[in-house]
Design an enzyme around this catalytic site. Structure first.
Site, PDB file in Angstrom:
ATOM      1  N   CYS A 263       0.793  -1.236   0.000  1.00 43.06           N
ATOM      2  CA  CYS A 263       0.000   0.000   0.000  1.00 43.06           C
ATOM      3  C   CYS A 263       0.824   1.284   0.000  1.00 43.06           C
ATOM      4  O   CYS A 263       0.687   2.095  -0.922  1.00 43.06           O
ATOM      5  CB  CYS A 263      -0.932  -0.010   1.205  1.00 43.06           C
ATOM      6  SG  CYS A 263      -1.940  -1.484   1.227  1.00 43.06           S
TER       7      CYS A 263
HETATM    8  C1  UGA Z   1      -1.239   0.329   5.586  1.00 43.47           C
HETATM    9  C2  UGA Z   1      -2.023   1.315   6.477  1.00 43.47           C
HETATM   10  O1  UGA Z   1      -1.433   1.351   7.778  1.00 43.47           O
HETATM   11  C3  UGA Z   1      -3.493   0.912   6.573  1.00 43.47           C
HETATM   12  O2  UGA Z   1      -4.216   1.893   7.322  1.00 43.47           O
HETATM   13  C4  UGA Z   1      -4.078   0.828   5.162  1.00 43.47           C
HETATM   14  O3  UGA Z   1      -5.428   0.409   5.177  1.00 43.47           O
HETATM   15  C5  UGA Z   1      -3.284  -0.165   4.350  1.00 43.47           C
HETATM   16  O4  UGA Z   1      -1.894   0.259   4.311  1.00 43.47           O
HETATM   17  C6  UGA Z   1      -3.867  -0.196   2.957  1.00 43.47           C
HETATM   18  O5  UGA Z   1      -3.821   0.839   2.267  1.00 43.47           O
HETATM   19  O6  UGA Z   1      -4.470  -1.202   2.589  1.00 43.47           O
HETATM   20  P1  UGA Z   1      -0.130  -2.088   5.928  1.00 43.47           P
HETATM   21  O7  UGA Z   1       0.510  -1.844   4.596  1.00 43.47           O
HETATM   22  O8  UGA Z   1      -0.805  -3.380   6.171  1.00 43.47           O
HETATM   23  O9  UGA Z   1      -1.239  -0.934   6.230  1.00 43.47           O
HETATM   24  O10 UGA Z   1       1.016  -1.980   7.016  1.00 43.47           O
HETATM   25  P2  UGA Z   1       1.521  -0.934   8.108  1.00 43.47           P
HETATM   26  O11 UGA Z   1       1.377  -1.536   9.444  1.00 43.47           O
HETATM   27  O12 UGA Z   1       0.952   0.395   7.895  1.00 43.47           O
HETATM   28  O13 UGA Z   1       3.098  -0.899   7.780  1.00 43.47           O
HETATM   29  C7  UGA Z   1       3.582  -0.472   6.514  1.00 43.47           C
HETATM   30  C8  UGA Z   1       5.112  -0.444   6.536  1.00 43.47           C
HETATM   31  O14 UGA Z   1       5.583   0.631   7.342  1.00 43.47           O
HETATM   32  C9  UGA Z   1       5.770  -1.702   7.109  1.00 43.47           C
HETATM   33  O15 UGA Z   1       6.883  -2.042   6.301  1.00 43.47           O
HETATM   34  C10 UGA Z   1       6.231  -1.294   8.500  1.00 43.47           C
HETATM   35  O16 UGA Z   1       7.338  -2.023   8.963  1.00 43.47           O
HETATM   36  C11 UGA Z   1       6.581   0.171   8.246  1.00 43.47           C
HETATM   37  N1  UGA Z   1       6.536   1.008   9.463  1.00 43.47           N
HETATM   38  C12 UGA Z   1       5.371   1.170  10.151  1.00 43.47           C
HETATM   39  C13 UGA Z   1       7.686   1.676   9.880  1.00 43.47           C
HETATM   40  O17 UGA Z   1       8.768   1.574   9.258  1.00 43.47           O
HETATM   41  N2  UGA Z   1       7.614   2.473  10.985  1.00 43.47           N
HETATM   42  C14 UGA Z   1       6.456   2.647  11.688  1.00 43.47           C
HETATM   43  O18 UGA Z   1       6.476   3.400  12.684  1.00 43.47           O
HETATM   44  C15 UGA Z   1       5.319   1.973  11.268  1.00 43.47           C
END
Ligand code: UGA
Length: 423
Positions: A263
């Site tokens: 995403c």
């Molecule tokens: C993301 C959004 O958080 C959701 O709200 C949204 O619905 C979804 O995309 C979508 O568009 O379908 P997701 O991709 O499942 O969700 O995962 P996240 O938990 O948001 O993490 C995304 C990436 O960011 C991961 O690689 C994670 O490790 C990284 N991340 C997250 C960081 O590097 N630092 C953080 O503080 C948080």
């Protein structure tokens, strides 16, 4: 209510199962026979904690079909949940959206009072300019009279999607007329969170802006983390203090190897491409992507500075999934890291609790191990790429390494003293 779910990937499977749990009758529709067979056997076609049991428990209210035309007959509303991948230039690929809209349109010829809800992430204007015209053309009916359309973006995180569905921060309902509005209101009646009723185009934009903001928040933390590392300051302590400001909030401030997944990278790129199409140069969004793309290189550089020449060195990669609790490797930060290590001639041993199989398809030549301990045997260096909780338990396993050089791309190891990409 009778709901049809078109597209049984991540969003469709979760949304359908959760609506069934709320007491609705749900028909899952997908052209992929394998996905449909999985759902018929009460198994989830994707990995998501808790989804198998939800499908099992709600089996009496669940049906399936491989044909949109047959599947949506008799339903009150259908949710378009098909994928919206990226074109080469980062813009959105609407192939699946268009074919779903055409087929739903055909089915609408014989249906009354049906509401089509767009759940897929589509750039602003797509529902009005692409989906509705296709529905009208194929149904030979006019929107608002012959059928209704609404846009209801999803905010589910992989790994915690069920909790996110049942306990959302907000529900966004993009509508154009009253019946479309009523269907969403009815479906979400039991939810007590804020519900924002707005236009379809604004609902589409809210989804992109939410993801773009979160991605920017992460890149901001990574840039600050890179600076903090040079100053010998712990960025996690800094962000703890910063996040206490309610205007900022503590979430998504974890510095590290950057964001991956299906995403953030795709949606930010699509928003950039859309902005450029309209003559804007979105400097901040481009920087969020640029910072993200540079983090994996910084990690390899840090490893090289500690290990020396990487040629023929055995390097352990702990974590291949784009984050913990998933087998999804799409845009995982481990991918550019492995590519660079291979260019530099390293001998890679990788371990992930769930994602080895998926990564093997991209990098068949590296060694995949059954445990972290096995992957660490005789290693000259180790990179931690995913925040899997089990990595926090690792201690004596590192004694198997030839040299104990461990660098974290995610802050997960419980032991003090491990060097991180930004700390
Ligand atoms: C993301 C959004 O958080 C959701 O709200 C949204 O619905 C979804 O995309 C979508 O568009 O379908 P997701 O991709 O499942 O969700 O995962 P996240 O938990 O948001 O993490 C995304 C990436 O960011 C991961 O690689 C994670 O490790 C990284 N991340 C997250 C960081 O590097 N630092 C953080 O503080 C948080």
């Amino acid at each position: 209510m009778k709901i049809s779910i078109i597209g049984c990937g991540y969003v469709g499977a979760v949304t359908g199962a959760c609506f069934a749990e709320l007491g609705n009758e749900v028909c899952f529709i997908d052209v992929d026979v394998l996905k449909i067979k999985e759902i018929e056997s009460h198994r989830s076609p994707i990995f998501e904690p808790g989804l198998d049991s939800l499908l099992e428990e709600n089996a009496p209210r669940i049906s399936t079909s491989t044909s949109i035309r047959e599947g949506i007959i008799g339903s009150d509303c259908s949710f378009i949940c098909v994928g919206t991948p990226s074109n080469e230039d980062g813009s959105i690929d609407l192939t699946y959206i268009k074919s779903a809209a055409e087929e739903i349109g055909n089915a609408l010829r014989t249906m009354e009072n049906h509401t089509v809800v767009v759940k897929s992430t589509v750039v602003p204007g797509t529902t009005d300019n692409v989906i509705i015209p296709l529905l009208e053309k194929n149904s030979l009916k006019c929107v608002e009279r012959g059928f209704h359309v609404a846009m209801n973006p999803e905010f589910l995180k992989e790994g915690s999607a069920l909790n996110d569905f049942f306990h959302p921060d907000r529900i966004i309902m993009g509508v154009m007329d009253d019946p479309g509005n009523k269907v969403l209101e009815e479906l979400y009646r039991s939810f007590s969170c804020q519900k924002l009723c707005t236009s379809i185009k604004i609902a589409e934009m809210i989804k992109y802006v939410s993801n773009a903001f979160l991605a920017t928040k992460i890149s901001f933390s990574n840039e600050i983390g890179n600076i903090c590392k040079k100053l010998d300051i712990d960025v996690y302590e800094v962000m703890k203090g910063v996040g206490l400001d309610q205007r900022i909030g503590p979430k998504f401030l974890n510095a590290g190897a950057g964001f991956g997944g299906s995403c953030f990278p795709k949606d930010v790129s699509a928003l950039i491409a859309l902005a450029e199409k309209y003559g804007e140069s979105p400097i901040l969004l481009k920087s969020a992507i640029e910072i993200n793309e540079k983090q994996p290189g910084r990690l390899v550089e840090l490893l090289r500075s500690r290990v020396g020449e990487l040629k023929n060195k055995r390097i352990t990669i702990l974590g291949l999934a784009f984050k913990d609790n998933t087998d999804d490797i799409r845009d995982s930060r481990a991918i550019p890291v492995i590519k660079e290590l291979l260019v530099q001639g390293a001998d890679i041993a990788a371990y992930d609790p769930m994602a080895c199989g998926a990564m093997k398809k991209i990098f068949p030549s590296i060694t995949y191990c059954r445990s972290a301990a096995e992957a660490l045997n005789e290693a000259d260096g180790c990179l931690v790429m995913t925040e899997w909780p089990e990595f926090a338990e690792l201690h004596h396993e590192f004694d198997r390494m030839r040299k104990k050089i461990i660098i974290e791309g995610r802050r997960i190891l419980s032991c003090e003293g491990y060097e991180g990409i930004c700390w």
